[in-house]
Design a protein around this motif. Sequence first.
Motif, PDB file in Angstrom:
ATOM      1  N   TYR A  35       0.826  -1.208   0.000  1.00 45.58           N
ATOM      2  CA  TYR A  35       0.000   0.000   0.000  1.00 45.58           C
ATOM      3  C   TYR A  35       0.863   1.262   0.000  1.00 45.58           C
ATOM      4  O   TYR A  35       0.616   2.212  -0.748  1.00 45.58           O
ATOM      5  CB  TYR A  35      -0.893   0.016   1.238  1.00 45.58           C
ATOM      6  CG  TYR A  35      -2.190  -0.739   1.112  1.00 45.58           C
ATOM      7  CD1 TYR A  35      -2.678  -1.171  -0.121  1.00 45.58           C
ATOM      8  CD2 TYR A  35      -2.958  -1.000   2.242  1.00 45.58           C
ATOM      9  CE1 TYR A  35      -3.880  -1.855  -0.213  1.00 45.58           C
ATOM     10  CE2 TYR A  35      -4.169  -1.676   2.161  1.00 45.58           C
ATOM     11  CZ  TYR A  35      -4.622  -2.106   0.931  1.00 45.58           C
ATOM     12  OH  TYR A  35      -5.822  -2.763   0.846  1.00 45.58           O
ATOM     13  N   LEU A  75       1.084   3.941  -2.987  1.00 41.22           N
ATOM     14  CA  LEU A  75       0.680   5.318  -2.697  1.00 41.22           C
ATOM     15  C   LEU A  75       1.761   6.296  -3.164  1.00 41.22           C
ATOM     16  O   LEU A  75       1.457   7.360  -3.710  1.00 41.22           O
ATOM     17  CB  LEU A  75       0.438   5.456  -1.190  1.00 41.22           C
ATOM     18  CG  LEU A  75      -0.331   6.663  -0.688  1.00 41.22           C
ATOM     19  CD1 LEU A  75      -1.761   6.660  -1.197  1.00 41.22           C
ATOM     20  CD2 LEU A  75      -0.312   6.673   0.849  1.00 41.22           C
ATOM     21  N   TRP A 117      -2.248   3.977  -6.041  1.00 36.34           N
ATOM     22  CA  TRP A 117      -3.471   4.319  -5.321  1.00 36.34           C
ATOM     23  C   TRP A 117      -3.443   5.816  -5.062  1.00 36.34           C
ATOM     24  O   TRP A 117      -2.387   6.375  -4.719  1.00 36.34           O
ATOM     25  CB  TRP A 117      -3.556   3.572  -3.995  1.00 36.34           C
ATOM     26  CG  TRP A 117      -3.859   2.114  -4.147  1.00 36.34           C
ATOM     27  CD1 TRP A 117      -5.038   1.550  -4.526  1.00 36.34           C
ATOM     28  CD2 TRP A 117      -2.961   1.011  -3.916  1.00 36.34           C
ATOM     29  NE1 TRP A 117      -4.946   0.180  -4.558  1.00 36.34           N
ATOM     30  CE2 TRP A 117      -3.681  -0.183  -4.182  1.00 36.34           C
ATOM     31  CE3 TRP A 117      -1.633   0.904  -3.516  1.00 36.34           C
ATOM     32  CZ2 TRP A 117      -3.118  -1.452  -4.062  1.00 36.34           C
ATOM     33  CZ3 TRP A 117      -1.065  -0.343  -3.392  1.00 36.34           C
ATOM     34  CH2 TRP A 117      -1.803  -1.509  -3.672  1.00 36.34           C
ATOM     35  N   ASP A 153      -4.987   7.884  -2.701  1.00 35.73           N
ATOM     36  CA  ASP A 153      -4.970   8.466  -1.363  1.00 35.73           C
ATOM     37  C   ASP A 153      -5.301   7.393  -0.328  1.00 35.73           C
ATOM     38  O   ASP A 153      -5.618   6.242  -0.662  1.00 35.73           O
ATOM     39  CB  ASP A 153      -5.972   9.636  -1.260  1.00 35.73           C
ATOM     40  CG  ASP A 153      -7.367   9.261  -1.738  1.00 35.73           C
ATOM     41  OD1 ASP A 153      -7.805   8.117  -1.475  1.00 35.73           O
ATOM     42  OD2 ASP A 153      -8.027  10.099  -2.389  1.00 35.73           O
ATOM     43  N   LEU A 154      -5.231   7.805   0.943  1.00 34.06           N
ATOM     44  CA  LEU A 154      -5.469   6.863   2.042  1.00 34.06           C
ATOM     45  C   LEU A 154      -6.906   6.348   2.034  1.00 34.06           C
ATOM     46  O   LEU A 154      -7.160   5.185   2.389  1.00 34.06           O
ATOM     47  CB  LEU A 154      -5.158   7.525   3.386  1.00 34.06           C
ATOM     48  CG  LEU A 154      -3.695   7.936   3.618  1.00 34.06           C
ATOM     49  CD1 LEU A 154      -3.548   8.635   4.959  1.00 34.06           C
ATOM     50  CD2 LEU A 154      -2.759   6.733   3.549  1.00 34.06           C
ATOM     51  N   LEU A 164      -7.348   3.330  -0.006  1.00 33.11           N
ATOM     52  CA  LEU A 164      -6.865   2.128   0.678  1.00 33.11           C
ATOM     53  C   LEU A 164      -7.897   1.632   1.686  1.00 33.11           C
ATOM     54  O   LEU A 164      -8.110   0.426   1.822  1.00 33.11           O
ATOM     55  CB  LEU A 164      -5.531   2.416   1.382  1.00 33.11           C
ATOM     56  CG  LEU A 164      -4.381   2.879   0.485  1.00 33.11           C
ATOM     57  CD1 LEU A 164      -3.132   3.124   1.320  1.00 33.11           C
ATOM     58  CD2 LEU A 164      -4.107   1.871  -0.617  1.00 33.11           C
TER      59      LEU A 164
END
Length: 497
Positions: A442, A446, A451, A453-454, A457
């Motif tokens: 992750y 990122l 991905w 943004d948080l 996730l």
Amino acid sequence: MTERYVVAIDQGTTSTRCIVFDRRGQLVSLAQQEHKQFYPKPGWVEHDAAEIWRNVERLAPQALRRAGITLDQVAAVGIANQRETTVLWDRRTGAPIGRALVWQDTRTDSLVNRLLTRPGADVVQQRAALPLSTYFAGPRLRWMLDHTPGLQERAERGEVLFGTMETWLIWNLTGGLHVTDVTNASRTNLLDVHTLDWSPESLRFFGIPRAMLPEVRPSVAVFGTAAAAFPGVRIGAALGDQQAALFGQTCFIPGEAKCTYGTGSFLLLNTGTELVRSDNGLLSTVAYQVGGAPAHFALEGSIAITGSLVQWFRDQLELIASAPEIETLARTVADNGGCYIVPAFSGLYAPHWRSEARGVIVGLTSYITKGHLARAVLEATAWQTREVVDAMNADSGLTLRTLKVDGGMTADNLLMQSVADVLDVPVVRPLAAETVSLGAAYAAGLAVGYWPDLEDLRRNWHRAGQWLPAMDPARRETEYGNWRRAVERTFDWIQPA
């Protein structure tokens, strides 16, 4: 458009794994190799860093082949590693100098006791937000410099480099980049947690040359591009394994916590961008730092013996043939029969930190069967978790609402129910079992925009199991009182010579 993936290098205490994940955070393939454990003296634990790097080189193509993908489909590589394990190597040749000293190694015990009496010890502990302890990498580094002739002088000339395992792997992956991340640096006794850089006062206290230390970087950032194992792929993250599990469990909000149940167990509580110092026997540590954003901190409770107590029950007492059998045996009785096992095999970790403690079995009567002992083994892990959670609630001013769990022991439903019962909060297990590796993936994804943004996730997190508390409150407090009295009986067993 060709599908892309993220790879995690999960460098653990007993083995190294390369794991491929897809955009949903699902495991696509896994390649694993154990490495040799060296025990040259009682309390000494060593690894061959060169062997571990060779394993990474072998595992990388295996993982890609099993996933049916090629290097150009790998968006990024992230690293999660056993923390505090200390490696020294020659800057020119890249060859390790002696074996790596593993986080479990206690040879620095007398050194730490001497250091604690020296002027400046309080300042070092204040800046690091950690106690001076055999647990951390700084004392191991000092021991290595003291016990290898000429090594101090070579280090001062910049000929010798130091790192924890992620530093060693990044050096080899990139062909000579000497860097670490804030989570691993925070486990050395050498980092100033306020500046997130090496503390000049701490380096002087330990007598460690600055030239041998790696550059400290955020956990989630592009460290460089691999030239070996994954040539051409960007290295997007490095995190200590327990911080990686926190990240993989998407515990991004203050008050969220996870516990990884393995040989030992590690409970981390996200305290946000504020460093919370513990008055109750916990460790303050850097949880992660995403790029140039402020670092997030965590309170950590380390429990030395949990899964390894089940292994002892299996291998030393031979009361079960395999670890999963302990749940079946424990279910043959309704309770522990008044028996408690405190597994202080090599002292107690959080929240007691009693190195002289040794394990006890209390409450034995002729009524006790092996079923009661099995239940006491599982309950020992639950009560140790309760002790840590109580300390976290007291230190942080937060109240734990839910505990996210991962690790091999979470397959034991009776244990997980016991944890929920003694904590009086829901215990939840995610669909993704490999949370350490997933956290490294992750973070790396990122860093390179795989991905966005948080929150993206967090949307990947899905619950696979849940246990709700069902214990009568009065019984809970009675049992907890009995447990604490049992713990007190482990204290002061080893007497000073």
